[in-house]
Design a protein around this motif. Structure first.
Motif, PDB file in Angstrom:
ATOM      1  N   GLY A 202       0.922  -1.055  -0.179  1.00  0.00           N
ATOM      2  CA  GLY A 202      -0.362   0.042  -0.200  1.00  0.00           C
ATOM      3  C   GLY A 202       0.772   1.480   0.237  1.00  0.00           C
ATOM      4  O   GLY A 202       0.398   2.439   0.388  1.00  0.00           O
ATOM      5  N   ARG A 203       2.108   1.568  -0.180  1.00  0.00           N
ATOM      6  CA  ARG A 203       3.378   2.193  -0.532  1.00  0.00           C
ATOM      7  C   ARG A 203       3.876   2.276  -0.790  1.00  0.00           C
ATOM      8  O   ARG A 203       4.368   1.021  -1.444  1.00  0.00           O
ATOM      9  N   GLN A 204       5.078   3.280  -1.567  1.00  0.00           N
ATOM     10  CA  GLN A 204       5.843   3.920  -2.934  1.00  0.00           C
ATOM     11  C   GLN A 204       7.075   2.933  -2.469  1.00  0.00           C
ATOM     12  O   GLN A 204       7.185   3.480  -1.504  1.00  0.00           O
ATOM     13  N   VAL A 205       7.741   2.405  -3.164  1.00  0.00           N
ATOM     14  CA  VAL A 205       8.192   1.908  -3.801  1.00  0.00           C
ATOM     15  C   VAL A 205       9.985   2.336  -4.902  1.00  0.00           C
ATOM     16  O   VAL A 205       9.028   1.921  -5.923  1.00  0.00           O
ATOM     17  N   ALA A 206      10.669   2.551  -4.345  1.00  0.00           N
ATOM     18  CA  ALA A 206      10.881   4.068  -5.663  1.00  0.00           C
ATOM     19  C   ALA A 206      11.824   3.231  -6.257  1.00  0.00           C
ATOM     20  O   ALA A 206      13.484   2.977  -5.666  1.00  0.00           O
ATOM     21  N   ILE A 207      12.271   3.551  -8.125  1.00  0.00           N
ATOM     22  CA  ILE A 207      13.113   2.753  -8.998  1.00  0.00           C
ATOM     23  C   ILE A 207      14.236   4.327  -8.864  1.00  0.00           C
ATOM     24  O   ILE A 207      13.837   4.859  -9.868  1.00  0.00           O
ATOM     25  N   PHE A 208      15.629   4.137  -8.447  1.00  0.00           N
ATOM     26  CA  PHE A 208      16.591   5.001  -8.937  1.00  0.00           C
ATOM     27  C   PHE A 208      17.311   4.613  -8.818  1.00  0.00           C
ATOM     28  O   PHE A 208      18.593   2.762  -9.685  1.00  0.00           O
ATOM     29  N   LEU A 209      18.031   5.318 -10.681  1.00  0.00           N
ATOM     30  CA  LEU A 209      19.067   4.731 -11.460  1.00  0.00           C
ATOM     31  C   LEU A 209      20.188   6.574 -11.609  1.00  0.00           C
ATOM     32  O   LEU A 209      19.459   7.028 -11.508  1.00  0.00           O
ATOM     33  N   ASP A 210      20.975   5.376 -11.451  1.00  0.00           N
ATOM     34  CA  ASP A 210      22.636   7.199 -11.416  1.00  0.00           C
ATOM     35  C   ASP A 210      21.637   7.935 -10.488  1.00  0.00           C
ATOM     36  O   ASP A 210      21.826   9.208 -11.026  1.00  0.00           O
ATOM     37  N   ASP A 211      21.346   7.977  -8.692  1.00  0.00           N
ATOM     38  CA  ASP A 211      20.256   8.650  -8.390  1.00  0.00           C
ATOM     39  C   ASP A 211      18.917   9.613  -8.431  1.00  0.00           C
ATOM     40  O   ASP A 211      18.548  10.972  -8.359  1.00  0.00           O
ATOM     41  N   GLN A 212      18.545   8.915  -9.901  1.00  0.00           N
ATOM     42  CA  GLN A 212      17.465  10.035 -10.766  1.00  0.00           C
ATOM     43  C   GLN A 212      16.460   9.099 -10.493  1.00  0.00           C
ATOM     44  O   GLN A 212      16.417   7.362 -10.147  1.00  0.00           O
ATOM     45  N   LEU A 213      15.244   9.805 -10.006  1.00  0.00           N
ATOM     46  CA  LEU A 213      13.813   8.330 -10.205  1.00  0.00           C
ATOM     47  C   LEU A 213      13.540   8.453 -11.073  1.00  0.00           C
ATOM     48  O   LEU A 213      13.039   9.052 -12.432  1.00  0.00           O
ATOM     49  N   VAL A 214      13.283   6.870 -11.399  1.00  0.00           N
ATOM     50  CA  VAL A 214      12.721   6.258 -12.744  1.00  0.00           C
ATOM     51  C   VAL A 214      11.344   5.923 -12.592  1.00  0.00           C
ATOM     52  O   VAL A 214      10.522   6.603 -13.066  1.00  0.00           O
ATOM     53  N   MET A 215      11.020   5.737 -11.464  1.00  0.00           N
ATOM     54  CA  MET A 215       9.167   5.195 -10.985  1.00  0.00           C
ATOM     55  C   MET A 215       9.101   4.971  -9.552  1.00  0.00           C
ATOM     56  O   MET A 215       9.973   4.384  -9.119  1.00  0.00           O
ATOM     57  N   ASN A 216       7.933   5.188  -8.845  1.00  0.00           N
ATOM     58  CA  ASN A 216       8.068   4.666  -7.683  1.00  0.00           C
ATOM     59  C   ASN A 216       6.691   4.435  -7.814  1.00  0.00           C
ATOM     60  O   ASN A 216       5.153   4.478  -7.455  1.00  0.00           O
ATOM     61  N   PRO A 217       6.539   3.255  -8.326  1.00  0.00           N
ATOM     62  CA  PRO A 217       5.322   1.894  -7.987  1.00  0.00           C
ATOM     63  C   PRO A 217       4.304   2.161  -6.794  1.00  0.00           C
ATOM     64  O   PRO A 217       5.092   1.998  -5.359  1.00  0.00           O
ATOM     65  N   VAL A 218       3.128   1.880  -6.890  1.00  0.00           N
ATOM     66  CA  VAL A 218       2.663   1.639  -5.025  1.00  0.00           C
ATOM     67  C   VAL A 218       2.608   0.061  -4.971  1.00  0.00           C
ATOM     68  O   VAL A 218       2.103  -1.008  -6.291  1.00  0.00           O
ATOM     69  N   VAL A 219       2.892  -0.580  -3.910  1.00  0.00           N
ATOM     70  CA  VAL A 219       3.277  -2.101  -3.937  1.00  0.00           C
ATOM     71  C   VAL A 219       2.028  -2.880  -3.448  1.00  0.00           C
ATOM     72  O   VAL A 219       1.177  -2.403  -2.765  1.00  0.00           O
ATOM     73  N   GLN A 220       1.368  -3.646  -4.178  1.00  0.00           N
ATOM     74  CA  GLN A 220       0.475  -4.160  -3.873  1.00  0.00           C
ATOM     75  C   GLN A 220       0.064  -5.279  -3.180  1.00  0.00           C
ATOM     76  O   GLN A 220      -0.869  -5.589  -2.557  1.00  0.00           O
ATOM     77  N   ASN A 221       1.020  -6.660  -3.185  1.00  0.00           N
ATOM     78  CA  ASN A 221       1.379  -7.220  -2.748  1.00  0.00           C
ATOM     79  C   ASN A 221       2.665  -8.257  -2.512  1.00  0.00           C
ATOM     80  O   ASN A 221       3.003  -7.156  -3.239  1.00  0.00           O
ATOM     81  N   ALA A 222       2.822  -8.394  -1.527  1.00  0.00           N
ATOM     82  CA  ALA A 222       4.349  -8.969  -1.292  1.00  0.00           C
ATOM     83  C   ALA A 222       5.033  -9.525  -3.183  1.00  0.00           C
ATOM     84  O   ALA A 222       3.810 -10.535  -3.628  1.00  0.00           O
ATOM     85  N   ILE A 223       6.264  -9.333  -3.278  1.00  0.00           N
ATOM     86  CA  ILE A 223       6.590  -9.682  -4.393  1.00  0.00           C
ATOM     87  C   ILE A 223       7.760 -10.763  -3.736  1.00  0.00           C
ATOM     88  O   ILE A 223       9.253 -10.924  -3.265  1.00  0.00           O
ATOM     89  N   THR A 224       7.280 -12.323  -3.884  1.00  0.00           N
ATOM     90  CA  THR A 224       8.791 -13.423  -3.463  1.00  0.00           C
ATOM     91  C   THR A 224       9.500 -13.534  -4.316  1.00  0.00           C
ATOM     92  O   THR A 224      10.403 -14.464  -3.961  1.00  0.00           O
ATOM     93  N   ASP A 225       9.078 -13.427  -5.625  1.00  0.00           N
ATOM     94  CA  ASP A 225       9.508 -14.586  -6.461  1.00  0.00           C
ATOM     95  C   ASP A 225      11.238 -13.993  -6.958  1.00  0.00           C
ATOM     96  O   ASP A 225      12.037 -14.106  -8.360  1.00  0.00           O
TER      97      ASP A 225
END
Length: 428
Positions: A202-225
């Motif tokens: 239910g919260r955002q987890v951001a992906i940064f590339l070279d300290d630049q924000l690429v995307m910050n999707p909201v986690v819908q459920n745990a990703i275990t794979d």
């Protein structure tokens, strides 16, 4: 008839692959089709242009200076070699075959010399060689983050990455078919990613590339794979370049470019023309030799030789193989080997006829009894080519590769094509 149909299909496919990109027939302009399709999220693309080496078309000469100030003297040599291997891996990922990469020492300075054949987008090559994409996953520290400073590092970085590859969005949404970068983590990275997504539902987890924000999707459920996707306004080239940088990892020491220049064909256009003319003259002499010595059978062998050339050039285009003058020499050498197989077969047929065999039986026995000699001689040549490819580099590997392709195709044409044509002509 089935073999003849197969040969006809191969000739048609080869003719399409080898035809010019566009040509006119009267007022009608025909365009050569491209290989461009997606399968299981992966794109397969070939522009079907013949790739030529530095000696035939020139390219780009780049010189990098390595910064060894932070590396001990005992580790300098290993770091330079590692940087060289890493750069070669990145260049090959760009689709540029047979790069020439050398190391040198000028005084106390270590340098990496890179020569790329036929590269057009120099800035892209420099960017890919000299940069490393630093991947970083961060979790939000506030309920509604609005800036990069609202995210905290999670400890999950590109060091936990096992593989990055270009994929395509599926489904019926607006972004369907758009290129994305799929990530697969190591076992340790999988555990980290599972923990991060579990505590951030239910919260955002951001992906940064070279300290630049690429995307910050909201986690819908745990990703275990251990799998994630980076999406954005990527072109296919952007996504491919990003996967190259992520997969290649960090260079073991900083480098900076100190020289960049274009280089011409090292052999010169006159030498290339003479070499091609020599190959054409040799081919004509071989065809005349076969016809004069074996008559109709020799003419059929010449037809099989044309089929051999078409199929070999098609395979060279489809792999694709960067063709240097050494590679052309390997291809021409394999032409002689293809004719040699037919000579063995025809001589065995002559022997069977002298022993009183009927013509059709002599044809079959000639192929059957010559096969062992043809097989053994070609296996020994393949072993030699394999040794050259394994231990060689640059043009030597190109020679070995084209020789291997030629040997394998010549086995097919000298046995199957020639036999099918002889059966068709002499079946009555």
């Amino acid at each position: 008839m089935r073999q003849l149909l197969t040969i006809l299909i191969l000739v048609i496919i080869s003719s399409i692959v080898l035809m010019p990109p566009a040509f006119a027939i009267g007022s009608l302009t025909l365009y050569r089709p491209r290989i461009d399709f997606s399968l299981a999220g992966k794109r397969f693309y070939r522009d079907l242009e013949l790739k030529l080496g530095l000696d035939l078309q020139g390219g780009t000469h780049l010189v990098y200076q390595a910064d060894t100030s932070q590396i001990s003297d005992s580790d300098t040599s290993k770091s330079i070699d590692a940087a060289r291997a890493n750069i070669e891996r990145r260049i090959n990922s760009l689709g540029v075959a047979e790069p020439i990469i050398q190391t040198s020492k000028v005084g106390n300075d270590y340098r990496l010399i890179v020569e790329l054949a036929g590269i057009k987008d120099i800035n892209q090559a420099i960017q890919t060689i000299g940069q490393t994409a630093q991947l970083d996953f961060r979790e939000s520290r506030v309920a509604t983050p609005s800036a990069a400073t609202d995210f905290l590092p999670t400890g999950l970085t590109g060091a936990d990455l096992r593989l990055a590859q270009v994929q395509f969005n599926s489904g019926t949404q607006q972004a369907a078919g758009q290129p994305v970068v799929g990530l697969e983590f190591t076992p340790e990275g999988t555990k980290k990613f599972s923990d991060i997504t579990s505590r951030n539902i239910g919260r955002q987890v951001a992906i940064f590339l070279d300290d630049q924000l690429v995307m910050n999707p909201v986690v819908q459920n745990a990703i275990t794979d251990g799998r994630a996707v980076i999406s954005g306004s990527f072109t296919i080239d952007d996504a491919k370049r990003l996967t190259i940088q992520l997969n290649a990892g960090a260079l073991p020491l900083p480098i900076k470019i100190i020289e960049q220049r274009n280089v011409g064909a090292t052999l010169g256009s006159q030498s290339i023309t003479k070499s091609l003319v020599a190959g054409g003259v040799g081919l004509v002499i071989i065809c005349l030799f076969m016809f004069i010595n074996y008559g109709l059978k020799g003419l059929l062998a010449d037809i099989a030789l044309v089929v051999y050339i078409l199929i070999s050039l098609t395979i060279i285009k489809l792999i694709p193989v960067t063709l240097t003058l050494a590679g052309i020499a390997g291809l021409i050498l394999s032409i002689g080997m293809a004719v040699d197989a037919n000579i063995l077969i025809f001589e065995r047929i002559k022997e069977e006829l002298r022993w009183g065999r009927p013509l059709t039986a002599a044809l079959e026995l000639g192929f059957h009894r010559a096969w062992n000699s043809i097989r053994d001689s070609n296996i020994s040549s393949l072993i030699t080519a394999g040794i050259l490819f394994w231990f060689g580099s640059g043009p030597v590997r190109g020679f070995a590769l084209t020789l291997t392709v030629g040997i394998l195709v010549s086995l097919f044409t000298s046995i199957n094509v020639t036999k099918s044509l002889l059966r068709l002509v002499y079946r009555k």
